[in-house]
Structures are given as C-alpha cells and as structure tokens.
Design a protein around this motif. Sequence first.
Motif, PDB file in Angstrom:
ATOM      1  N   ASN A   5       0.857  -1.174   0.000  1.00 54.65           N
ATOM      2  CA  ASN A   5       0.000   0.000   0.000  1.00 54.65           C
ATOM      3  C   ASN A   5       0.897   1.230   0.000  1.00 54.65           C
ATOM      4  O   ASN A   5       1.509   1.534   1.018  1.00 54.65           O
ATOM      5  CB  ASN A   5      -0.903   0.032   1.240  1.00 54.65           C
ATOM      6  N   LYS A  23      -4.677  -0.878  -1.619  1.00 52.77           N
ATOM      7  CA  LYS A  23      -5.997  -0.369  -1.227  1.00 52.77           C
ATOM      8  C   LYS A  23      -5.947   1.132  -0.959  1.00 52.77           C
ATOM      9  O   LYS A  23      -5.082   1.610  -0.240  1.00 52.77           O
ATOM     10  CB  LYS A  23      -6.481  -1.098   0.019  1.00 52.77           C
ATOM     11  N   SER A  25      -7.423   3.674   1.148  1.00 52.92           N
ATOM     12  CA  SER A  25      -8.182   3.564   2.388  1.00 52.92           C
ATOM     13  C   SER A  25      -7.899   4.717   3.339  1.00 52.92           C
ATOM     14  O   SER A  25      -7.112   5.609   3.036  1.00 52.92           O
ATOM     15  CB  SER A  25      -7.820   2.247   3.083  1.00 52.92           C
ATOM     16  N   SER A  29      -5.051   7.410   2.663  1.00 49.43           N
ATOM     17  CA  SER A  29      -5.546   8.734   2.265  1.00 49.43           C
ATOM     18  C   SER A  29      -4.892   9.909   2.992  1.00 49.43           C
ATOM     19  O   SER A  29      -4.749  10.969   2.387  1.00 49.43           O
ATOM     20  CB  SER A  29      -7.076   8.802   2.353  1.00 49.43           C
ATOM     21  N   ASP A  58     -12.008   2.795  -0.092  1.00 53.56           N
ATOM     22  CA  ASP A  58     -13.046   2.975   0.917  1.00 53.56           C
ATOM     23  C   ASP A  58     -13.597   4.396   0.811  1.00 53.56           C
ATOM     24  O   ASP A  58     -13.103   5.222   0.031  1.00 53.56           O
ATOM     25  CB  ASP A  58     -12.554   2.606   2.320  1.00 53.56           C
TER      26      ASP A  58
END
Length: 178
Positions: A5, A23, A25, A29, A58
């Motif tokens: 990530n 991801k 997420s 972020s 997400d």
Amino acid sequence: MSLENAILVGVFDGFTWIRCEGKGSFVTSPVMKECAEARIAQGERCLVIDLEACTGMDSTFMGQLASFSARLSKLGASGGVQIAGAGERNRNSLEDLGLDCLLEIDPPAAVWRGHASEVRANLEPYQLGHPPGTLDRAKHVLESHKVLSAANAENAKKFAGVVGILEKEVAEGERKSD
C-alpha cells in the motif's frame, strides 16, 4: 504504510501525478492528502490520481478525492482532478457515490494521454511528514465523510450515522486533549 500500500508521486509539466498502489483507504488517504495539499499550495491546479494499481477504495479515500476537486474548483483551477486507470471496479465505486460529476474519469483529451507508462516509470514514494494520531485520524475520516455527504442528498443519508458517530468521537477527543 507497507510496500503493498503506497502513494507514489511525480511532478510534470502541467500536472502532478499521484498513484495509489494497493488499497485506497483511511490508512493511505492521509498520505495522499498531505501530498495533494502540498502540491496545491505550491500552485498546482491539475492533480492526476492514478488508480491502475489500486485494488479498491473505501469511502474515506473517495471523500479525499472529492475534497481535492472542491478545493481546486474554489481556486478556479482549469485542470481539477483527473482519474487515470480507474478500471471497472473503481469507476463503479466513484459513480455509486456520484463522484463522476466532480472528477474527470479517464478523460480522453488529457495532456498525459499516451504518456502514462512514461509518467509511471518516473514516480517516487511519498513519505508522510508525521503519521496522524488517533484524534487526527478521526478528524480526517470525518472530513472525508462530510465532503461525501455534501456531494449529494443520497450520500448525506447514507453517511449520516457515520458522520454523527465521528463528530461525537472527535468532540470527545478534543475535550480530553484540552
């Protein structure tokens, strides 16, 4: 953040390219936000968010994308936020929240079209200045969900409970830190 990530960045003529690997997420972020805000503060008016290697997003991550668009729009930016390599899954996620109205998803006339491979080869990992604490992380997640809620009435209903819980958590955290 792990190697699986990561947020990679490159500054090019006319745009800043920010790539999410793994991801997108609430964990990645804050890194993306710090990077984007620094570039906007330095005068950047076109952010390209590369989702080609993003395995999913997400709501916190998508809320940050919307917040960049809102910030650049207030500045009268002509470039705004462009999404590169969205793929079907990520495009559907953005469209489900109505963010396709705020973000240019794979714009056909983008200045970087035809050069994405070259751009991706010249990116560097972005390192967060300081990892957010528990209260800062809660504020970050709250901000993202408020932006999503402001995007349309359906999102406002969808995230009302989350926003309420986070507002209480942030207020309690601020009382404890005083």
